[in-house]
Design a protein around this motif. Structure first.
Motif, PDB file in Angstrom:
ATOM      1  N   ILE A 101       8.125  34.695 -28.160  1.00  0.00           N
ATOM      2  CA  ILE A 101       8.599  36.030 -27.775  1.00  0.00           C
ATOM      3  C   ILE A 101       7.603  37.096 -28.219  1.00  0.00           C
ATOM      4  N   ALA A 102       7.131  36.987 -29.473  1.00  0.00           N
ATOM      5  CA  ALA A 102       6.206  37.997 -29.996  1.00  0.00           C
ATOM      6  C   ALA A 102       4.922  38.044 -29.184  1.00  0.00           C
ATOM      7  N   THR A 103       4.444  36.886 -28.753  1.00  0.00           N
ATOM      8  CA  THR A 103       3.229  36.846 -27.941  1.00  0.00           C
ATOM      9  C   THR A 103       3.465  37.509 -26.586  1.00  0.00           C
ATOM     10  N   ALA A 104       4.657  37.323 -26.031  1.00  0.00           N
ATOM     11  CA  ALA A 104       4.998  37.986 -24.774  1.00  0.00           C
ATOM     12  C   ALA A 104       5.012  39.505 -24.947  1.00  0.00           C
ATOM     13  N   VAL A 105       5.522  39.984 -26.084  1.00  0.00           N
ATOM     14  CA  VAL A 105       5.516  41.421 -26.374  1.00  0.00           C
ATOM     15  C   VAL A 105       4.083  41.930 -26.474  1.00  0.00           C
ATOM     16  N   PHE A 106       3.218  41.133 -27.118  1.00  0.00           N
ATOM     17  CA  PHE A 106       1.791  41.468 -27.187  1.00  0.00           C
ATOM     18  C   PHE A 106       1.230  41.711 -25.791  1.00  0.00           C
ATOM     19  N   LYS A 107       1.447  40.720 -24.932  1.00  0.00           N
ATOM     20  CA  LYS A 107       0.853  40.759 -23.600  1.00  0.00           C
ATOM     21  C   LYS A 107       1.361  41.934 -22.776  1.00  0.00           C
ATOM     22  N   SER A 108       2.593  42.351 -23.037  1.00  0.00           N
ATOM     23  CA  SER A 108       3.170  43.441 -22.249  1.00  0.00           C
ATOM     24  C   SER A 108       2.699  44.822 -22.708  1.00  0.00           C
ATOM     25  N   GLY A 109       1.955  44.870 -23.835  1.00  0.00           N
ATOM     26  CA  GLY A 109       1.380  46.130 -24.285  1.00  0.00           C
ATOM     27  C   GLY A 109       2.219  46.909 -25.279  1.00  0.00           C
ATOM     28  N   GLY A 110       3.225  46.265 -25.865  1.00  0.00           N
ATOM     29  CA  GLY A 110       4.109  46.969 -26.795  1.00  0.00           C
ATOM     30  C   GLY A 110       3.414  47.475 -28.035  1.00  0.00           C
ATOM     31  N   TYR A 111       2.501  46.697 -28.604  1.00  0.00           N
ATOM     32  CA  TYR A 111       1.819  47.099 -29.831  1.00  0.00           C
ATOM     33  C   TYR A 111       0.763  48.167 -29.570  1.00  0.00           C
ATOM     34  N   VAL A 112       0.092  48.084 -28.431  1.00  0.00           N
ATOM     35  CA  VAL A 112      -0.878  49.123 -28.054  1.00  0.00           C
ATOM     36  C   VAL A 112      -0.159  50.466 -27.889  1.00  0.00           C
ATOM     37  N   ALA A 113       1.014  50.429 -27.280  1.00  0.00           N
ATOM     38  CA  ALA A 113       1.787  51.653 -27.082  1.00  0.00           C
ATOM     39  C   ALA A 113       2.196  52.262 -28.417  1.00  0.00           C
ATOM     40  N   ALA A 114       2.625  51.423 -29.365  1.00  0.00           N
ATOM     41  CA  ALA A 114       3.048  51.918 -30.675  1.00  0.00           C
ATOM     42  C   ALA A 114       1.888  52.586 -31.403  1.00  0.00           C
ATOM     43  N   LEU A 115       0.715  51.958 -31.379  1.00  0.00           N
ATOM     44  CA  LEU A 115      -0.458  52.519 -32.049  1.00  0.00           C
ATOM     45  C   LEU A 115      -0.882  53.831 -31.401  1.00  0.00           C
ATOM     46  N   THR A 116      -0.797  53.905 -30.088  1.00  0.00           N
ATOM     47  CA  THR A 116      -1.174  55.128 -29.376  1.00  0.00           C
ATOM     48  C   THR A 116      -0.246  56.284 -29.736  1.00  0.00           C
ATOM     49  N   LEU A 117       1.045  55.991 -29.841  1.00  0.00           N
ATOM     50  CA  LEU A 117       2.008  57.018 -30.216  1.00  0.00           C
ATOM     51  C   LEU A 117       1.676  57.623 -31.579  1.00  0.00           C
ATOM     52  N   VAL A 118       1.399  56.752 -32.538  1.00  0.00           N
ATOM     53  CA  VAL A 118       1.093  57.226 -33.885  1.00  0.00           C
ATOM     54  C   VAL A 118      -0.224  58.001 -33.892  1.00  0.00           C
ATOM     55  N   ARG A 119      -1.204  57.510 -33.151  1.00  0.00           N
ATOM     56  CA  ARG A 119      -2.513  58.187 -33.090  1.00  0.00           C
ATOM     57  C   ARG A 119      -2.366  59.604 -32.562  1.00  0.00           C
ATOM     58  N   ARG A 120      -1.513  59.783 -31.562  1.00  0.00           N
ATOM     59  CA  ARG A 120      -1.309  61.117 -31.008  1.00  0.00           C
ATOM     60  C   ARG A 120      -0.541  62.006 -31.986  1.00  0.00           C
ATOM     61  N   ALA A 121       0.368  61.400 -32.733  1.00  0.00           N
ATOM     62  CA  ALA A 121       1.247  62.187 -33.603  1.00  0.00           C
ATOM     63  C   ALA A 121       0.552  62.683 -34.872  1.00  0.00           C
ATOM     64  N   LEU A 290      14.099  43.084 -21.901  1.00  0.00           N
ATOM     65  CA  LEU A 290      13.585  44.411 -22.249  1.00  0.00           C
ATOM     66  C   LEU A 290      12.128  44.571 -21.831  1.00  0.00           C
ATOM     67  N   ILE A 291      11.341  43.493 -21.932  1.00  0.00           N
ATOM     68  CA  ILE A 291       9.953  43.549 -21.453  1.00  0.00           C
ATOM     69  C   ILE A 291       9.941  43.874 -19.960  1.00  0.00           C
ATOM     70  N   TRP A 292      10.832  43.245 -19.220  1.00  0.00           N
ATOM     71  CA  TRP A 292      10.937  43.489 -17.769  1.00  0.00           C
ATOM     72  C   TRP A 292      11.351  44.936 -17.480  1.00  0.00           C
ATOM     73  N   ILE A 293      12.337  45.439 -18.246  1.00  0.00           N
ATOM     74  CA  ILE A 293      12.888  46.770 -18.000  1.00  0.00           C
ATOM     75  C   ILE A 293      11.938  47.870 -18.462  1.00  0.00           C
ATOM     76  N   CYS A 294      11.263  47.649 -19.592  1.00  0.00           N
ATOM     77  CA  CYS A 294      10.521  48.732 -20.256  1.00  0.00           C
ATOM     78  C   CYS A 294       9.024  48.753 -19.978  1.00  0.00           C
ATOM     79  N   THR A 295       8.484  47.703 -19.388  1.00  0.00           N
ATOM     80  CA  THR A 295       7.046  47.654 -19.131  1.00  0.00           C
ATOM     81  C   THR A 295       6.792  47.408 -17.642  1.00  0.00           C
ATOM     82  N   LYS A 296       5.514  47.241 -17.297  1.00  0.00           N
ATOM     83  CA  LYS A 296       5.148  47.023 -15.905  1.00  0.00           C
ATOM     84  C   LYS A 296       5.318  45.574 -15.461  1.00  0.00           C
ATOM     85  N   PHE A 297       5.668  44.685 -16.402  1.00  0.00           N
ATOM     86  CA  PHE A 297       5.859  43.281 -16.051  1.00  0.00           C
ATOM     87  C   PHE A 297       7.076  43.112 -15.147  1.00  0.00           C
ATOM     88  N   THR A 298       6.933  42.257 -14.144  1.00  0.00           N
ATOM     89  CA  THR A 298       8.094  41.892 -13.334  1.00  0.00           C
ATOM     90  C   THR A 298       8.970  40.910 -14.117  1.00  0.00           C
TER      91      THR A 298
END
Length: 448
Positions: A101-121, A290-298
């Protein structure tokens, strides 16, 4: 030269082993027991080969064949060891599920999004971004059980944001080490629990306070290092990320937040309500949806990422299962009992720290094979009646050793991601990993 000599040597060992037939299938471990130092020779052979960076299964095979010759173990009995050890490792379903599951979250861009949010903040306060990167490394490794995989994704992002801050690199290494050795999804936790004879969840719960302690110290280290050096941003966001609003980024992080909450708080919630409302089946399905609903993954891509995410841990569990079969053969001829007999002369108060230090020392040259090292070290600790918390300390010691190893995957990922030679990563880590080992040894005196 080694490539030519090793296959020939193994072949020469296998010839006489082939003549050890099932003439005495009733042979017991007691009658197979090899006296004195001879029983330890297969272990020494494996360690030497691992230090020479020989593949762990090849090293295990060499030691296993030597054990068969010394102890008179038949081919049929050897096959029994293999058919029992493989299922034992491949039934570690919860770590497999969590890692996938964690690897799937990786691939969907969840961690990149989190880091970007903090960088902007943070608006230029680089020390806070450094602290968050360590939190992200720890959380990602804890959820997936894969330190190298987490570092491969996070290190390049950290370099683009902050540059190669030595304290940040060391902090990420320390956070990774304590996370994959105590993770509910890792191979290492599975090995500790299997050899120790307790559930993975019990190991995770026992070691969680110490995981939090070392992660907190790693966060402080990264914070101070970034503040002292005044690092500047080194790169810009990609076009895809730059075009995303904060709302879209928050949406992308929801699967990661839900998974982390399920892994850490799930057991507490399940116990409180009296039923498994956040059982692995539940959060496996919900996180993937949630990966399907919240990201660009089908929907199809989300579940394909889930299945593909199991590749890493399944292949390593398979490899360690084979390696463990050879280790069990060595144990069958009395090697671990011999070592336990020798080390039993060490004062009780010193036994656990010595075990932790031994794990660290072995982990440095053979850091590519943390799981395999645990299958070598932990049977000795178990024979000495180490408590579950002491076994966890030994595993952490091996993890720290791997963080100053040239051959460890996480170290290679950090060197690559931060674009620095691995020798510089090792040198930079040595001081801080050494300090962490001093603390771990101190803790092992009081918590046994």
């Amino acid at each position: 030269m080694l490539k030519r000599i090793l296959p020939l040597s193994l072949f020469m060992l296998l010839i006489p082993a082939g003549f050890i037939f099932a003439a005495d299938e009733a042979t017991t471990a007691a009658t197979r027991s090899v006296p004195g130092i001879l029983s330890v020779l297969p272990l020494v052979l494996i360690l030497v080969l691992l230090f020479l960076r020989v593949d762990m299964i090849v090293a295990g095979l060499a030691g296993g064949v030597l054990a068969m010759l010394l102890g008179g173990i038949s081919i049929a009995s050897g096959n029994d060891f293999l058919t029992k050890s493989l299922p034992m490792m491949l039934t570690l379903t919860v770590p497999i599920i969590n890692s996938a599951i964690a690897t799937a979250v990786f691939k969907s861009g969840g961690y990149v999004a989190a880091l970007t949010l903090v960088r902007r903040a943070i608006r230029g306060k680089v020390e806070y971004l450094a602290a968050f990167i360590v939190i992200l490394q720890a959380a990602a490794t804890y959820m997936s059980g894969i330190g190298g995989g987490s570092a491969m994704v996070i290190a390049p992002l950290a370099f683009a944001a902050l540059g190669a801050i030595p304290e940040l690199i060391a902090a990420m290494a320390i956070a990774a080490a304590v996370s994959f050795t105590t993770s509910p999804a890792s191979l290492e936790s599975g090995i500790v629990s299997q050899l120790g004879g307790f559930a993975v969840q019990d190991h995770v719960a026992t070691m969680r306070p110490f995981w939090l302690l070392f992660v907190a110290l790693a966060i402080v280290l990264a914070f101070i290092g970034a503040k002292k050096r005044g690092a500047l941003f080194q790169g810009e966001e990609s076009e895809e990320i730059k075009s995303m609003t904060s709302k879209e980024l928050w949406k992308h992080t929801i699967p990661a937040i839900f998974l982390l909450g399920s892994v850490i708080l799930g057991p507490v919630i399940n116990k409180a309500v009296g039923m498994p409302v956040l059982a692995p089946l539940v959060y496996l399905v919900l996180t993937t949806l949630l990966i399907w609903i919240c990201t660009k993954f089908t929907l199809n891509q989300s579940f394909e990422a889930l299945v593909d995410g199991s590749n890493y841990i399944l292949t390593r569990l398979f490899g360690v299962g084979i390696f463990l079969a050879f280790i069990n053969m060595i144990g069958d001829i009395g090697a671990f009992n011999t070592i336990a007999g020798v080390t039993s002369s060490v004062p009780d108060w010193l036994m656990v720290p010595v075990g932790v230090l031994a794990g660290f020392v072995i982990g440095v040259p053979a850091g590519a094979y943390v799981g395999s090292i645990l299958t070598l070290v932990l049977p000795i600790a178990v024979s000495l009646h180490f408590s579950p918390i002491s076994l966890g300390f030994v595993a952490m010691g091996v993890g720290f050793g791997a963080m100053v190893s040239f051959v460890n995957i996480t170290m290679q990922a950090l060197a690559s991601g931060f674009k620095v030679p691995i020798i510089d990563v090792v040198k930079g880590n040595a001081k801080w990993v050494g300090a962490s080992m001093v603390l771990l040894l101190t803790l092992s005196f009081f918590f046994t």
